[in-house]
Design an enzyme around this catalytic site. Structure first.
Site, PDB file in Angstrom:
ATOM      1  N   CYS A   1       7.373   0.636  -8.012  1.00 11.29           N
ATOM      2  CA  CYS A   1       7.582   1.632  -6.965  1.00 11.29           C
ATOM      3  C   CYS A   1       8.990   2.224  -7.070  1.00 11.29           C
ATOM      4  O   CYS A   1       9.244   3.030  -7.949  1.00 11.29           O
ATOM      5  CB  CYS A   1       7.286   1.034  -5.593  1.00 11.29           C
ATOM      6  SG  CYS A   1       6.741   2.292  -4.434  1.00 11.29           S
TER       7      CYS A   1
ATOM      8  N   HIS B   1       1.774  -1.022  -6.280  1.00 13.92           N
ATOM      9  CA  HIS B   1       2.238  -2.404  -6.081  1.00 13.92           C
ATOM     10  C   HIS B   1       1.219  -3.425  -6.605  1.00 13.92           C
ATOM     11  O   HIS B   1       0.434  -3.972  -5.835  1.00 13.92           O
ATOM     12  CB  HIS B   1       2.481  -2.657  -4.593  1.00 13.92           C
ATOM     13  CG  HIS B   1       3.657  -1.909  -4.070  1.00 13.92           C
ATOM     14  ND1 HIS B   1       4.935  -2.422  -4.110  1.00 13.92           N
ATOM     15  CD2 HIS B   1       3.753  -0.680  -3.519  1.00 13.92           C
ATOM     16  CE1 HIS B   1       5.765  -1.534  -3.593  1.00 13.92           C
ATOM     17  NE2 HIS B   1       5.084  -0.473  -3.229  1.00 13.92           N
TER      18      HIS B   1
ATOM     19  N   GLU C   1       1.675  -6.384  -7.388  1.00 13.53           N
ATOM     20  CA  GLU C   1       1.962  -7.750  -6.919  1.00 13.53           C
ATOM     21  C   GLU C   1       1.045  -8.181  -5.783  1.00 13.53           C
ATOM     22  O   GLU C   1       0.809  -9.377  -5.595  1.00 13.53           O
ATOM     23  CB  GLU C   1       3.432  -7.884  -6.493  1.00 13.53           C
ATOM     24  CG  GLU C   1       3.860  -7.159  -5.219  1.00 13.53           C
ATOM     25  CD  GLU C   1       4.274  -5.704  -5.424  1.00 13.53           C
ATOM     26  OE1 GLU C   1       3.874  -5.111  -6.447  1.00 13.53           O
ATOM     27  OE2 GLU C   1       4.970  -5.153  -4.549  1.00 13.53           O
TER      28      GLU C   1
HETATM   29  N1  GLN Z   1      11.614   4.505  -1.211  1.00 18.04           N
HETATM   30  C1  GLN Z   1      10.654   4.914  -2.171  1.00 18.04           C
HETATM   31  C2  GLN Z   1       9.600   5.834  -1.575  1.00 18.04           C
HETATM   32  O1  GLN Z   1       9.430   5.917  -0.409  1.00 18.04           O
HETATM   33  C3  GLN Z   1       9.993   3.715  -2.830  1.00 18.04           C
HETATM   34  C4  GLN Z   1       9.158   2.911  -1.893  1.00 18.04           C
HETATM   35  C5  GLN Z   1       8.866   1.526  -2.405  1.00 18.04           C
HETATM   36  O2  GLN Z   1       9.488   1.059  -3.327  1.00 18.04           O
HETATM   37  N2  GLN Z   1       7.925   0.861  -1.790  1.00 18.04           N
HETATM   38  O3  GLN Z   1       8.926   6.522  -2.290  1.00 18.04           O
END
Ligand code: GLN
Length: 535
Positions: free
Chosen positions: A384, A510, A512
């Site tokens: 992410c 994600h 994970e």
């Molecule tokens: N802050 C980033 C976004 O909003 C990444 C979010 C995250 O890593 N979950 O896109």
């Protein structure tokens, strides 16, 4: 009608109620029962989405996009229970619903009160899950500690359950602490008091799980039993496990907790030791693995282990797959930001993972980590934010777009390579408004990602607001960055890879959240393999 197990906690928080609930669910699944798990969080937030990781630990995301407590992650790793927004209840949700109904005039003429309206709503939410066709037992973990003001309505609802479904269908399990004092003696008094507190609310626990540094002897169990009215064979030791949390179901299985629960719930056992045996083998081979691998996690919420819980666990699962123990090296991204030479930090690790996160703090350190990994052929896994960082670093150092950044960190950046989509720009409310939950992506042929997933279409969970800006996509590709996955309509970038590199992959989603010890996520398994030099 379904059967219900309530898990409460006493003495102090963080005793591991979530792990206990998940472990019990695992053992009951071993008895071929269909289990559901519900986590109750007595805070007023509607969900965990807007909370800082330091307050709450990681936010766990379900397929349907609910932003929930990290205990749902424990449930997902230990069991096969389906998890959705129905499995996470907060005070905020309950009151929101009741106030909505009151405004609609659904209680017309009546005074709306905690008992019965709030407690009825709580019970209804639990029974919606537990009375579903085919569900045998529902385990409800009530967050917080008995004695907290916030949890009173939930405990009251739990107490009323016996009236609604009958004593034979409810079991109360209370987790307490048996501390060791300076002379090494284990003390039972806090447990006695905690049970008293529960009795005042009208709940007599059926089973006690006693957290202690070591197993309780029979004398201590007898004493606890005498003071709490819990029969001696229902007082269990939840002692500290030496190596991994995955041992918890094993120490419970040894003490045959599932036998007592099944007897109390009048369920005839269909026990098969097969499942728990497999789990045992998995855990034992991990503990005795001869290899080990050091992974550097470059993040900013590292003081609290729970902030990156699912990522740490998924790395361990990757280790299990590769017969290697995983050593987590926590690297504070802020601390490396202004370091002239970071090689001493990274020479100690065999791979770098940059996890998700929000806000500007520590970003430059993450960009340094990405740069180091790319230029030193060190395995790098960006999740992410960790993927967005990879794109920023590439834009700055390969495309020479100096000052490239995400508009999350620098609104007026000259090169907004990561930015908000138009529809996100107009959203003012922060709660529940990100791109959330499970959605499909297409993987590009010939990419590393394709070799790892071995299929062209994947489903992963998301939790982010910002995206790779499409007007930079062509120049990034021309400069050698591989866009290895996109949304199905190809509009959004879902994954990137470095060319000519041993293992440099960033994913916008994600992975994970769906990794389990016995079904490690392929990305984590492959990453650990690469860190061990196997790829
Ligand atoms: N802050 C980033 C976004 O909003 C990444 C979010 C995250 O890593 N979950 O896109």
């Amino acid at each position: 009608m379904g059967k219900y197990i309530f898990v409460t906690g006493g003495v102090c928080s963080s005793l591991g109620k979530g792990l206990a609930a998940a472990s019990i669910a695992k053992l009951l699944e071993g008895n071929l029962l269909n289990i559901r798990l519900i986590k109750i969080d007595p805070y007023i937030n509607v969900d965990a989405g807007t909370m800082n990781p330091y307050q709450h630990g990681e936010v766990y995301v379900t397929d349907d996009g609910a932003e929930t407590d990290l205990d749902l992650g424990n449930y997902a790793r230990f069991t096969n229970c389906p998890l959705s927004r129905d499995n996470s209840i907060t005070t905020g949700q309950i009151y929101q619903e009741i106030i909505k109904k009151e405004r609609e005039g659904r209680f017309l003429g009546r005074t709306v009160q905690v008992i019965p309206h709030i407690t009825d709503e709580i019970k209804q939410r639990i029974r919606r899950v537990g009375d579903e066709d085919g569900v045998d037992v529902t385990i409800i973990e009530i967050g917080g500690t008995v004695g907290d003001i916030e949890s009173v309505p939930f405990l009251e609802a739990a107490r009323q359950f016996i009236h609604d479904v009958g004593k034979a269908n409810v079991v109360y399990i209370h987790l307490t602490l048996v501390p060791t004092v300076s002379n090494g003696e284990l003390k039972t008094k806090p447990t006695q008091h905690s049970v008293k507190e529960l009795l005042e609310i009208g709940i007599q626990p059926d089973i006690l799980l006693c957290r202690a540094e070591e197993p309780l002897n029979d004398k201590l169990k007898q004493k606890i039993s005498l003071f709490t009215n819990v029969s001696e064979e229902a007082v269990f030791s939840a002692y500290n496990v030496p190596s991994t949390i995955y041992e918890v179901p094993l120490i419970f299985a040894q003490q045959k907790i599932d036998r007592i629960i099944l007897t109390k719930l009048n369920i005839t056992s269909k026990a098969t030791n097969k499942k728990i045996k497999q789990w045992q083998n998995l855990v034992h081979s991990y503990i005795s693995a001869s290899k080990s691998v050091k992974i550097g996690i470059v993040g900013k919420y590292l003081e609290l282990h729970d902030s990156y819980k699912s990522i740490f666990e998924a790395l361990v699962h990757g280790g299990m797959k590769n017969n290697a123990r995983v050593e987590l090296v926590k690297i504070d991204s802020e601390a490396i930001e202004n370091k002239k030479d970071i090689s001493d930090v990274f020479e100690k690790v065999q791979g770098i993972l940059v996890p998700g996160g929000f806000g500007q703090r520590g970003i430059e350190g993450m960009i340094c980590a990405s740069h180091y990994a790319r230029t030193h052929n060190l395995p790098y896994f960006g999740i992410c934010l960790g993927m967005q960082v990879m794109v920023i670093e590439y834009a700055r150092n390969v495309l020479a777009l100096f000052g490239a950044n995400s508009t999350e960190f620098e609104q007026q950046t000259t090169h907004p390579v990561i930015s908000l989509l138009e529809e996100q720009q107009n959203i003012k409310a922060l709660g529940g408004s990100m791109r959330l939950g499970r959605s499909p992506s297409f993987i590009q042929n010939g990419s590393k990602l394709n070799a790892i997933y071995k299929k062209p279409k994947i489903y992963e969970r998301h939790r982010h607001r910002y995206e790779v800006a499409n007007n930079y996509r062509d120049s990034l590709i021309a400069a050698g960055l591989i866009i290895s996955a996109t949304t199905v309509n190809r509009e959004l970038v879902e994954a990137v890879e470095w060319d000519n590199h041993c293992w440099g992959i960033g994913v916008q989603f994600h992975p994970e959240f769906i990794s389990k010890p016995d079904i490690p996520h392929p990305l984590f398994a492959h990453f650990i393999g690469a860190c061990l030099g196997n790829v």
